[in-house]
Design an enzyme around this catalytic site. Structure first.
Site, PDB file in Angstrom:
ATOM      1  CE  LYS A  11      96.676  25.218  57.004  1.00 41.68           C
ATOM      2  NZ  LYS A  11      97.314  26.534  57.350  1.00 41.68           N
ATOM      3  CE1 TYR A  51      94.859  29.535  53.476  1.00 40.82           C
ATOM      4  CE2 TYR A  51      96.078  27.816  52.343  1.00 40.82           C
ATOM      5  CZ  TYR A  51      95.395  28.275  53.464  1.00 40.82           C
ATOM      6  OH  TYR A  51      95.271  27.475  54.577  1.00 40.82           O
ATOM      7  CB  THR A  93      97.341  31.920  62.919  1.00 42.75           C
ATOM      8  OG1 THR A  93      96.017  32.390  62.691  1.00 42.75           O
ATOM      9  CG2 THR A  93      98.024  31.640  61.595  1.00 42.75           C
ATOM     10  CG  ASN A 114      98.989  26.792  60.652  1.00 42.74           C
ATOM     11  OD1 ASN A 114      98.747  26.122  59.658  1.00 42.74           O
ATOM     12  ND2 ASN A 114      98.582  28.041  60.802  1.00 42.74           N
ATOM     13  CG  HIS A 117      91.928  26.415  55.916  1.00 43.01           C
ATOM     14  ND1 HIS A 117      92.162  27.766  55.879  1.00 43.01           N
ATOM     15  CD2 HIS A 117      90.668  26.232  55.449  1.00 43.01           C
ATOM     16  CE1 HIS A 117      91.074  28.370  55.391  1.00 43.01           C
ATOM     17  NE2 HIS A 117      90.160  27.457  55.122  1.00 43.01           N
ATOM     18  CD  GLU A 128      87.772  28.996  52.918  1.00 40.35           C
ATOM     19  OE1 GLU A 128      87.634  28.114  53.800  1.00 40.35           O
ATOM     20  OE2 GLU A 128      88.459  30.014  53.097  1.00 40.35           O
TER      21      GLU A 128
END
Ligand code: RTP
Ligand code: MG
Length: 137
Positions: A11, A51, A93, A114, A117, A128
């Site tokens: 991320k 998402y 998470t 965080n 993913h 995905e």
């Protein structure tokens, strides 16, 4: 043991911290092979679509805002029980709850920022991977 594929995203926070290589080393150390990869800046539309399962949740806008805040590194990983193996490497998470030595414990700052993913199931992983790597076989 089943050979599976899973989708991983490093991320914007972790890309900005310059730890792509350290995270890749953890994948390789766990026997996960990088079979496709691309660095990109997600559009809002791409992040919202990715998402979509969370679109009714209170955190959806913050999640999308964060995912478009800078470049991300997206990869498909392959190996034995790849989905669970990758989730184990990631940690919980919320980084405050993540086990020591996990990616989120070591590199993430908050539940929003965080670091990574990972697909949460084999079926989700197929969707995905197709979303970002339509050419992957
Ligand atoms: P991811 O999908 O990004 O791998 O994360 P995850 O499976 O561990 O968590 P998930 O429940 O799928 O949530 C997706 C992302 O939304 C943010 N989130 N915020 N404020 C909150 O209560 C909350 N809950 C989830 C997190 O950034 C999470 O990674
Ligand atoms: Mg998830």
């Amino acid at each position: 043991m089943a050979i599976e594929r899973t989708l991983s995203i490093i991320k914007p926070d972790a890309v900005a911290k310059n730890v792509i290589g350290q995270i890749y080393s953890r994948f390789e150390g766990a026997g996960l092979k990088i079979v496709a990869a691309r660095m990109t800046q997600l559009s809002r539309e791409q992040a919202e679509g990715f998402y979509a399962a969370h679109k009714e949740r209170g955190f959806f806008k913050d999640l999308v805002d964060f995912m478009v805040s800078g470049p991300v590194m997206i990869q498909a990983l392959e190996g034995e029980n790849a989905v669970a193996a990758h989730r184990d490497l990631m940690g919980a998470t919320d980084p405050k709850k993540a086990e020591k030595g996990t990616i989120r414990a070591d590199f993430a700052d908050s539940i929003d920022a965080n670091a990574v993913h990972g697909s949460d199931a084999v079926d989700a992983a197929k969707v995905e991977i197709a979303y970002f790597f339509p050419e992957a076989k």
